[in-house]
Design an enzyme around this catalytic site. Structure first.
Site, PDB file in Angstrom:
ATOM      1  CB  SER A  82     -32.489  33.409   6.992  1.00  0.00           C
ATOM      2  OG  SER A  82     -31.254  33.907   6.547  1.00  0.00           O
ATOM      3  CG  HIS A 125     -28.342  34.996  10.263  1.00  0.00           C
ATOM      4  ND1 HIS A 125     -29.039  36.085   9.788  1.00  0.00           N
ATOM      5  CD2 HIS A 125     -28.694  33.936   9.483  1.00  0.00           C
ATOM      6  CE1 HIS A 125     -29.790  35.695   8.769  1.00  0.00           C
ATOM      7  NE2 HIS A 125     -29.590  34.407   8.561  1.00  0.00           N
TER       8      HIS A 125
END
Length: 331
Positions: free
Chosen positions: A92, A195
């Site tokens: 991430s 996400h």
């Protein structure tokens, strides 16, 4: 074969930067980065409490700064240094750290990007009440199908029996009541469904920023957590950094690529622990080290040199290793 990895949001803990400030020049570097991101990173990394550093606008720049500081102190990217990594990757927001280590972005551009990312994701999260929960255990395909049935997104498929579900609070409440077979569910203290499509406004903000960045092609293999593939073009790396905020993280596929590359060692930069913990289960036999404090720098240099095949007489002196493997589910 050494892979250097950078953790994602959730790895931070109160005071984790304190020991790093004892190193010469560290406070000055953090002060300069603080100006770049518009936050007092020294305060947040040493004195702020858990609630303050959970804030997305704070956590993301803090994690990138910590990763860059610890990687810089490790010294494996310096000219002539022993143990240069064979590949880099990040989970991430950790992908931004990895982009700097691979030479794709400058430190200043990376910090400007992560500051904008943190703000944009926090703003997107404020639109609808959303969150994330870790699903631990169970068959991966069964868990993913179960989440789809509840309208949830498998926002992180981390491998080794860890999937992070994201969606509305109502959907997550249903997950808590209707757990996948053989799995445990643990709510995560985050302020949004990262996400997922809920982050689409953040993508637009980063798309506007991307053309202002100075971008170079990677100087070593960069493994993307979009699909676990090596990315050879700097522009493609940046495009993936923009899009990943609304798309799932496939850390499981990154580890498959590490295996295909022949990985023998993984070092996780500060605040390490989560990714090497996953690797211990998913990649048995691979040596790992989580670089949490400066006390571990010599051990990390030794491991990097060994993975690179540097003769023992040319390696750094040994130091006690404190391979931290306490995990925080990555999101």
């Amino acid at each position: 074969m050494l892979v250097l990895v950078a953790p994602g949001q959730g790895a931070q803990s109160p005071g984790f930067l304190s020991p790093w400030l004892d190193l010469p020049g560290a406070a000055d570097r953090l002060a300069g980065w603080s100006d770049a991101v518009g936050l007092d990173l020294v305060h947040y990394g040493t004195k702020a409490d858990a609630d303050e550093i959970r804030d997305t606008k704070v956590a993301q720049p803090l994690l990138v700064a910590a990763g860059l500081l610890s990687a810089g102190e490790l010294g494996v990217f310096r000219d002539g240094a022993a143990g240069r990594p064979d590949a880099v990757a990040g989970h991430s927001v950790g992908e931004i750290t990895a982009a700097v280590l691979a030479g794709v972005l400058t430190e200043q551009d990376a910090l400007a990007f992560v500051a904008a990312r943190g703000r944009a994701m926090a703003e997107a999260a404020a639109v609808t009440e959303t969150g994330m929960s870790a699903v631990l255990g169970g068959d991966q395909d069964t868990v993913v199908a179960h989440l789809a049935g509840l309208g949830l997104t498998p926002a992180n498929i981390n491998g080794a029996g860890q999937i992070v579900a994201a969606g509305t609070l109502e959907q997550l409440a249903a997950l808590a009541e209707q757990k996948p077979e053989g799995a445990r569910v643990r709510p995560l203290a985050v302020a949004g469904a990262f996400h997922t499509d809920h982050m689409a406004p953040a993508v637009a903000a980063l798309e506007a920023l991307a053309p202002t960045l100075t971008v170079s092609d990677p100087s070593l293999p960069y493994v993307s957590n979009a699909d676990g593939q090596k990315v050879d073009k700097g522009a493609d790396v940046v495009g993936r950094l923009v899009n990943q905020v609304s798309h799932p993280v496939r850390w499981d596929l990154c580890m498959e690529t590490f295996k295909q590359l022949g990985v023998t060692a993984i070092i996780e930069v500060s605040p390490g622990g989560t990714l090497v913990g996953i690797a211990k289960r998913a990649l048995p036999g691979v040596r790992t080290l989580a670089l949490k404090t400066p006390d571990q720098l010599d051990a990390a240099r030794e491991l990097a040199a060994e993975a690179a095949g540097v003769p023992p007489q040319d390696r750094p002196e040994d130091a006690p290793s404190q391979d931290a493997t306490k995990e925080h589910p990555q999101r």
